[in-house]
Design a protein around this motif. Structure first.
Motif, short mmCIF file in Angstrom:
data_model
loop_
_atom_site.label_atom_id
_atom_site.label_comp_id
_atom_site.label_asym_id
_atom_site.label_seq_id
_atom_site.Cartn_x
_atom_site.Cartn_y
_atom_site.Cartn_z
N ALA A 6 7.38 3.51 -0.61
CA ALA A 6 6.31 4.90 -0.50
C ALA A 6 6.36 4.83 1.37
O ALA A 6 6.22 4.04 2.05
CB ALA A 6 4.56 4.26 -0.76
N SER A 7 6.05 5.92 1.86
CA SER A 7 5.90 5.93 3.16
C SER A 7 4.62 7.41 3.57
O SER A 7 4.22 7.78 1.78
CB SER A 7 7.00 6.91 3.40
N GLY A 8 3.97 7.39 4.47
CA GLY A 8 3.93 8.57 4.91
C GLY A 8 1.98 8.21 5.13
O GLY A 8 1.90 9.45 5.58
N GLY A 9 1.46 6.51 5.36
CA GLY A 9 0.45 6.79 5.57
C GLY A 9 0.33 6.99 6.67
O GLY A 9 1.62 6.63 7.70
N GLY A 10 -1.00 7.16 7.36
CA GLY A 10 -1.52 7.12 8.86
C GLY A 10 -2.99 6.78 8.88
O GLY A 10 -3.85 6.09 8.28
N LEU A 11 -2.90 7.28 10.43
CA LEU A 11 -4.78 7.43 10.57
C LEU A 11 -5.23 9.27 9.68
O LEU A 11 -4.21 10.13 10.86
CB LEU A 11 -5.17 6.78 11.78
N VAL A 12 -6.19 9.49 9.98
CA VAL A 12 -6.55 11.12 9.21
C VAL A 12 -7.64 10.47 9.86
O VAL A 12 -8.59 10.00 9.82
CB VAL A 12 -5.44 11.71 8.38
N GLN A 13 -8.60 12.08 10.36
CA GLN A 13 -9.61 12.24 10.39
C GLN A 13 -10.59 13.18 9.31
O GLN A 13 -10.06 13.22 8.24
CB GLN A 13 -10.53 13.32 11.53
N ALA A 14 -11.69 12.53 8.79
CA ALA A 14 -11.97 13.31 7.23
C ALA A 14 -12.16 14.53 7.87
O ALA A 14 -12.57 14.77 8.28
CB ALA A 14 -13.93 12.50 7.32
N GLY A 15 -11.81 15.10 6.25
CA GLY A 15 -11.65 16.41 6.22
C GLY A 15 -10.02 17.09 6.24
O GLY A 15 -9.83 18.32 6.04
N GLY A 16 -9.58 16.19 7.14
CA GLY A 16 -8.10 16.35 6.56
C GLY A 16 -6.70 16.07 5.96
O GLY A 16 -7.11 15.62 4.43
N SER A 17 -5.93 16.09 5.99
CA SER A 17 -4.81 16.30 4.77
C SER A 17 -3.21 15.48 5.41
O SER A 17 -3.24 15.03 6.47
CB SER A 17 -4.38 17.70 4.53
N ARG A 18 -3.01 14.60 4.25
CA ARG A 18 -1.86 13.76 4.26
C ARG A 18 -1.15 13.88 2.94
O ARG A 18 -1.31 13.98 1.91
CB ARG A 18 -1.98 12.42 4.62
N ARG A 19 0.45 13.76 3.43
CA ARG A 19 1.01 14.35 2.28
C ARG A 19 1.83 12.36 1.92
O ARG A 19 2.00 11.92 3.11
CB ARG A 19 1.98 15.00 2.32
N LEU A 20 1.63 11.81 1.17
CA LEU A 20 2.24 10.53 1.28
C LEU A 20 3.79 10.60 0.03
O LEU A 20 3.48 11.28 -0.77
CB LEU A 20 1.63 9.77 0.24
N SER A 21 4.98 10.13 0.42
CA SER A 21 5.94 10.22 -0.19
C SER A 21 6.41 8.59 -0.99
O SER A 21 5.96 8.14 -0.56
CB SER A 21 7.02 10.73 0.31
N CYS A 22 6.93 8.88 -2.63
CA CYS A 22 7.94 8.43 -3.21
C CYS A 22 9.57 8.47 -3.64
O CYS A 22 9.24 8.93 -4.36
CB CYS A 22 6.95 7.43 -4.06
N ALA A 23 9.45 7.40 -2.71
CA ALA A 23 11.34 7.86 -2.82
C ALA A 23 11.92 6.92 -4.44
O ALA A 23 11.17 5.70 -4.35
CB ALA A 23 11.86 7.05 -1.49
N ALA A 24 12.28 7.13 -5.33
CA ALA A 24 12.76 6.43 -6.52
C ALA A 24 14.09 6.66 -6.79
O ALA A 24 14.69 7.73 -6.94
CB ALA A 24 11.71 7.30 -7.32
N LEU A 25 14.58 5.06 -6.87
CA LEU A 25 15.95 5.70 -7.48
C LEU A 25 15.87 3.94 -8.34
O LEU A 25 15.08 3.57 -9.19
CB LEU A 25 16.79 4.96 -6.09
N GLY A 26 16.84 4.87 -9.52
CA GLY A 26 17.03 3.84 -10.01
C GLY A 26 16.87 3.69 -11.15
O GLY A 26 16.85 2.91 -12.80
N PHE A 27 16.72 4.99 -12.02
CA PHE A 27 16.27 5.25 -13.47
C PHE A 27 16.65 6.66 -13.91
O PHE A 27 15.95 7.45 -12.76
CB PHE A 27 14.89 4.50 -13.48
N THR A 28 16.53 7.00 -15.09
CA THR A 28 16.20 8.56 -15.38
C THR A 28 14.86 8.88 -15.34
O THR A 28 14.18 8.47 -15.94
CB THR A 28 16.66 8.64 -16.47
N PHE A 29 15.08 9.82 -14.08
CA PHE A 29 13.86 11.13 -14.31
C PHE A 29 12.80 11.37 -15.55
O PHE A 29 11.36 10.88 -15.52
CB PHE A 29 13.55 11.96 -13.70
N ARG A 30 13.72 11.80 -16.90
CA ARG A 30 12.30 12.48 -17.45
C ARG A 30 11.77 11.41 -18.30
O ARG A 30 11.22 11.43 -19.32
CB ARG A 30 13.48 13.22 -18.32
#
Length: 126
Positions: A6-30
């Motif tokens: 997981a990545s993308g965390g940080g400091l954000v003000q109330a009312g704001g937006s943030r997008r987190l990402s999760c890089a996933a390896l080693g398995f079949t997605f479906r």
């Protein structure tokens, strides 16, 4: 081996937006389900959203419904958590986790997930 980061965390003000990402390896997605969880200081880990990677069917916890969106980019092997209208109570360490899919079963119970990435801290200031 299933690997999640997981990545993308940080400091954000109330009312704001943030997008987190999760890089996933080693398995079949479906064949898997991805969940996002968070843990605030002194509180139990709680489920935020889950996604059946096979068809994009999503489920959300009540406190984030309508504000957070979980999505997948299979080509990039990434799962995202778009967080809008953030509130101070959204503060916590956010984790992505994976579990093998069982039909269309959704769960936001962290004990149901057996693969975890390291967390990323999101701090929402008032």
């Amino acid at each position: 081996d299933v690997q999640l980061q997981a990545s993308g965390g940080g400091l954000v003000q109330a009312g704001g937006s943030r997008r987190l990402s999760c890089a996933a390896l080693g398995f079949t997605f479906r064949d898997y389900v991805i969940g996002w969880f968070r843990q605030a200081p002194g509180k139990e880990r709680e489920g935020v959203a889950s996604l059946l990677l096979r068809d994009g069917d999503a489920d959300y916890a009540g406190p984030v419904k309508g504000r957070f969106t979980i999505s997948v980019d299979e080509a990039k092997r990434a799962v995202y958590l778009q967080m809008n209208s953030l509130k101070p109570e959204d503060t916590g360490v956010y984790y992505c986790a994976a579990r093998p899919r069982r039909g269309t079963f959704h769960t936001l119970t962290w004990l149901d997930y057996m693969h975890w990435g390291q967390g990323t801290l999101v701090t929402v200031s008032s």
